[in-house]
Every structure is written in structure tokens, then in C-alpha cells.
Design a protein around this motif. Sequence first.
Motif, PDB file in Angstrom:
ATOM      1  N   UNK A 334      52.088  25.717  28.012  1.00  0.00           N
ATOM      2  CA  UNK A 334      52.073  24.573  28.914  1.00  0.00           C
ATOM      3  C   UNK A 334      51.692  25.025  30.330  1.00  0.00           C
ATOM      4  N   UNK A 335      51.391  24.079  31.174  1.00  0.00           N
ATOM      5  CA  UNK A 335      50.807  24.364  32.487  1.00  0.00           C
ATOM      6  C   UNK A 335      51.695  25.278  33.332  1.00  0.00           C
ATOM      7  N   UNK A 336      52.985  25.000  33.360  1.00  0.00           N
ATOM      8  CA  UNK A 336      53.895  25.763  34.215  1.00  0.00           C
ATOM      9  C   UNK A 336      54.034  27.212  33.723  1.00  0.00           C
ATOM     10  N   UNK A 337      54.232  27.360  32.416  1.00  0.00           N
ATOM     11  CA  UNK A 337      54.415  28.709  31.874  1.00  0.00           C
ATOM     12  C   UNK A 337      53.108  29.500  31.957  1.00  0.00           C
ATOM     13  N   UNK A 338      52.003  28.839  31.751  1.00  0.00           N
ATOM     14  CA  UNK A 338      50.702  29.502  31.866  1.00  0.00           C
ATOM     15  C   UNK A 338      50.515  30.070  33.265  1.00  0.00           C
ATOM     16  N   UNK A 339      50.897  29.325  34.278  1.00  0.00           N
ATOM     17  CA  UNK A 339      50.761  29.780  35.665  1.00  0.00           C
ATOM     18  C   UNK A 339      51.637  31.008  35.914  1.00  0.00           C
ATOM     19  N   UNK A 340      52.851  30.990  35.383  1.00  0.00           N
ATOM     20  CA  UNK A 340      53.764  32.117  35.568  1.00  0.00           C
ATOM     21  C   UNK A 340      53.233  33.363  34.867  1.00  0.00           C
ATOM     22  N   UNK A 341      52.762  33.187  33.633  1.00  0.00           N
ATOM     23  CA  UNK A 341      52.244  34.327  32.870  1.00  0.00           C
ATOM     24  C   UNK A 341      51.040  34.939  33.569  1.00  0.00           C
ATOM     25  N   UNK A 342      50.134  34.106  34.047  1.00  0.00           N
ATOM     26  CA  UNK A 342      48.957  34.632  34.740  1.00  0.00           C
ATOM     27  C   UNK A 342      49.339  35.317  36.044  1.00  0.00           C
ATOM     28  N   UNK A 343      50.374  34.837  36.700  1.00  0.00           N
ATOM     29  CA  UNK A 343      50.862  35.496  37.923  1.00  0.00           C
ATOM     30  C   UNK A 343      51.422  36.874  37.606  1.00  0.00           C
ATOM     31  N   UNK A 344      52.143  36.987  36.490  1.00  0.00           N
ATOM     32  CA  UNK A 344      52.691  38.284  36.076  1.00  0.00           C
ATOM     33  C   UNK A 344      51.568  39.276  35.796  1.00  0.00           C
ATOM     34  N   UNK A 345      50.537  38.813  35.095  1.00  0.00           N
ATOM     35  CA  UNK A 345      49.397  39.683  34.795  1.00  0.00           C
ATOM     36  C   UNK A 345      48.707  40.123  36.082  1.00  0.00           C
ATOM     37  N   UNK A 346      48.504  39.190  37.010  1.00  0.00           N
ATOM     38  CA  UNK A 346      47.856  39.511  38.284  1.00  0.00           C
ATOM     39  C   UNK A 346      48.663  40.531  39.077  1.00  0.00           C
ATOM     40  N   UNK A 347      49.970  40.366  39.070  1.00  0.00           N
ATOM     41  CA  UNK A 347      50.831  41.306  39.791  1.00  0.00           C
ATOM     42  C   UNK A 347      50.796  42.696  39.161  1.00  0.00           C
ATOM     43  N   UNK A 348      50.748  42.751  37.833  1.00  0.00           N
ATOM     44  CA  UNK A 348      50.653  44.053  37.167  1.00  0.00           C
ATOM     45  C   UNK A 348      49.338  44.748  37.509  1.00  0.00           C
ATOM     46  N   UNK A 349      48.264  43.973  37.598  1.00  0.00           N
ATOM     47  CA  UNK A 349      46.974  44.567  37.963  1.00  0.00           C
ATOM     48  C   UNK A 349      47.008  45.090  39.399  1.00  0.00           C
ATOM     49  N   UNK A 350      47.670  44.354  40.295  1.00  0.00           N
ATOM     50  CA  UNK A 350      47.824  44.850  41.667  1.00  0.00           C
ATOM     51  C   UNK A 350      48.654  46.130  41.688  1.00  0.00           C
ATOM     52  N   UNK A 351      49.654  46.154  40.833  1.00  0.00           N
ATOM     53  CA  UNK A 351      50.519  47.333  40.747  1.00  0.00           C
ATOM     54  C   UNK A 351      49.726  48.572  40.358  1.00  0.00           C
ATOM     55  N   UNK A 352      48.937  48.473  39.295  1.00  0.00           N
ATOM     56  CA  UNK A 352      48.227  49.655  38.803  1.00  0.00           C
ATOM     57  C   UNK A 352      47.045  50.023  39.688  1.00  0.00           C
ATOM     58  N   UNK A 353      46.475  49.054  40.410  1.00  0.00           N
ATOM     59  CA  UNK A 353      45.301  49.328  41.236  1.00  0.00           C
ATOM     60  C   UNK A 353      45.635  49.875  42.615  1.00  0.00           C
ATOM     61  N   UNK A 354      46.928  49.966  42.950  1.00  0.00           N
ATOM     62  CA  UNK A 354      47.317  50.477  44.264  1.00  0.00           C
ATOM     63  C   UNK A 354      47.119  51.992  44.320  1.00  0.00           C
TER      64      UNK A 354
END
Length: 376
Positions: A334-354
Motif C-alpha cells: 500500500x502507498x504508506x508502507x511503500x513509501x517507508x520501504x523505499x525510504x529505508x532502501x534510500x537510507x541504506x544506500x546513503x549509508x554504504x555510499x558514505x
Amino acid sequence: LRDFEVGEIVPPMDVPPPSMEANRPMFIDDQWLNDAIERISSHYSLEDTPTFRVSPLAFVRCSRGGKTRALNEIAPLLKERLGAAVIFVSFNDYSNISDWEMADPIAALCRRIAFEARFDRSAQFNSFSNANVTAYHIIEWLKETNCILLIDVLNVLLSGATNCDLFGEFLKNTFLKKSNRYFAFSSHVVGTTTQLSTYMDSFNNRSVYICELPLVHHVVDAATIFRWEDLTVMEMIYYGLIPALIYEAHLSKTTNNSGYLPFERRDAAITLCETTGLVTNESVVELLSSFITGDKRSILPPLHELMNTGKRRLLQWIPFHMMEALICFSERLNKELKMIVKSIVSLFHKFVDDQHLSGKAWESLFVITLLIRLVT
């Protein structure tokens, strides 16, 4: 199937240990090797009694996690220490299991034992792939020889085979119940240990010991061993602290060849989740909770092989695998959970790319944990 004669293979004591790629770095240290050899040796000398059941040993880790390398390192040392025949077989790579073999897992194993004992070391597995090698052949060939059998990725066989109870009986009677006989195996998933325990002794509770494969905890050591000069702690965590996976990731990066990383098994696991109706809002929320709890029951079964098995059989995320799974699953939420999941993925990518080792990477990890807490 073609006829097979024991005369096609060398005596058990003459079976050579598996070969290893000489240019690959060590994924396991001497202390771990010594401990593993000691544990196998202590079980090797035991035998079943009316009140005691000998337990086999399992090495559990994700694809490209170093399982095969560990068995390869152990094999020659066991042969030298115990003076026993040591036979390594695999249901992966050069001797992949064929669908038709699933109807007779005992023959599938015996076929691979015979192949490893072949006289002609230049022969490929296809010369034995249709050989009618039976349990009788192997038992007669072994006679009373002291022997240790090492089986790579046993889960590949057990996940689809029939007559597994007979297979368990054969393993138990031939390689476990007697002293100076033993077997150990590797698996992508911890569930294989429970399956095998049931197949060997459904009423007598024969346990399977899990021997944890080592992780890398010091970035300086890892950077030196894997010749990855700018390796960061964030990258180590992203690849689950798993030595073999970190090494494969570096090869992929430096050669621009993604073939080193295990995309095929990961994609197959994700697709299985999606095509069998396992991906729902509720199941993904449970999956997210496992990042904190490590509870196997919260993880979609096909994803177990994308996790690392830690202490007390808790499963640990390997972000490299899980980010791809979450991205794929997000389209079914659903829309809300999809947004949260994509935010988690984006944050993990920021984490590894630092690459600057700043506090922002750890802030990303904190926010990931906070988001998961909020949604679960």
C-alpha cells in the motif's frame, strides 16, 4: 543409466582432497580452522549407543558466503590429522543436481562420491552423471575404511528430493553411527539441519551442530586481506561482514564484472516470494521487524538463504541482498508502507555510499532502525 563398476574408481584412501584457487585470499583464520578440525575430530571417534546419538556438523551461510572454501580448507587437514579417507562432494557448480536425480537422492550422492574417486582426474562430471552408482557400490567400496564425508550445499538436494527418509538412513548408517566415520555439510539455510535431523531419526532427536563461519570485524584487516585499500566499515556492514562476499564485491567493483556476485540465487528467491503470494503488507512488516529481532519466523522462507545465521540460530540481514528484495516487494504494498520501504532502501544506500566516514552514515542507520520500530 549406464552400468557402473567399482573398478572405475580408486580406493577410498587414494581420493585426493578438493583443489582450491591459489590466488584467492584466506577467508578463514588458523584459529577457526583448528577449532573446526578439533570439533570434527572429537565427533569422528564417537559411535551411537542406546542413549547417545552422534551429531553431524553443519556450516550455514548465504550464497557466496565461504561455505565451499571452508570445506576445501578443512579436507586436507583432516586427512593429515586423522589418517582417514576424506571425500568432498558438491551439489553445486560443476556437479549441479539434475531434476531427474531428485527421485533417488541416495544415488545422486553415490554418483558424486564415485566421481570424486575417479581414476581419470581429467574426466568431467558428465562422464558420471548417468552412472548407475548405488549404495551397495559405495558400501562395498568403503568396506571398513575410516572415512569423513564432506557435502557441499546439501540443501540443494533436500529442497526437492523425494525418499529423503531413506537418504537420511543411508547417511546415518554409512557415515555417522560407527566410530571413525563422520560427515559434515554446508547449507544456504539453517532449516536443512532440522530436515536432516528428522530424516535420520524421526523419533530419537538426533541433533545437528552448527559451526559458525567467521565474520570480518576489523576494517584494516579486511582491507589488507582483500586488497581493498579504501574499504569502509559501512561497506563491510552492507555485505554482512562476510569475508567471501566482501571479496566478491571488490572483484565486481574493480573488474566491472557483476558476475562475481550471487545475483542468480537472490533473484530466484525474490521471484519465488512474489509468484507464490507471499508478499503482502503484513508479511513485509514482519520482514522489517526481523532486522531488529532476527526471528526466523518473521522472514519469508525463500529469503532465509539471503541471511546470515548468527548465534542462537538468529538470522541477520545482509543489506546487499535485502535492499533488492525490498525494492521489488515495494511495488506490491500500500502507498504508506511503500513509501517507508523505499525510504529505508534510500537510507541504506546513503549509508554504504558514505566514503567520508562521517556521522551521517550512522545517522542513516539510526533512522532506519527508528522507521522499522515505528512501522512494526
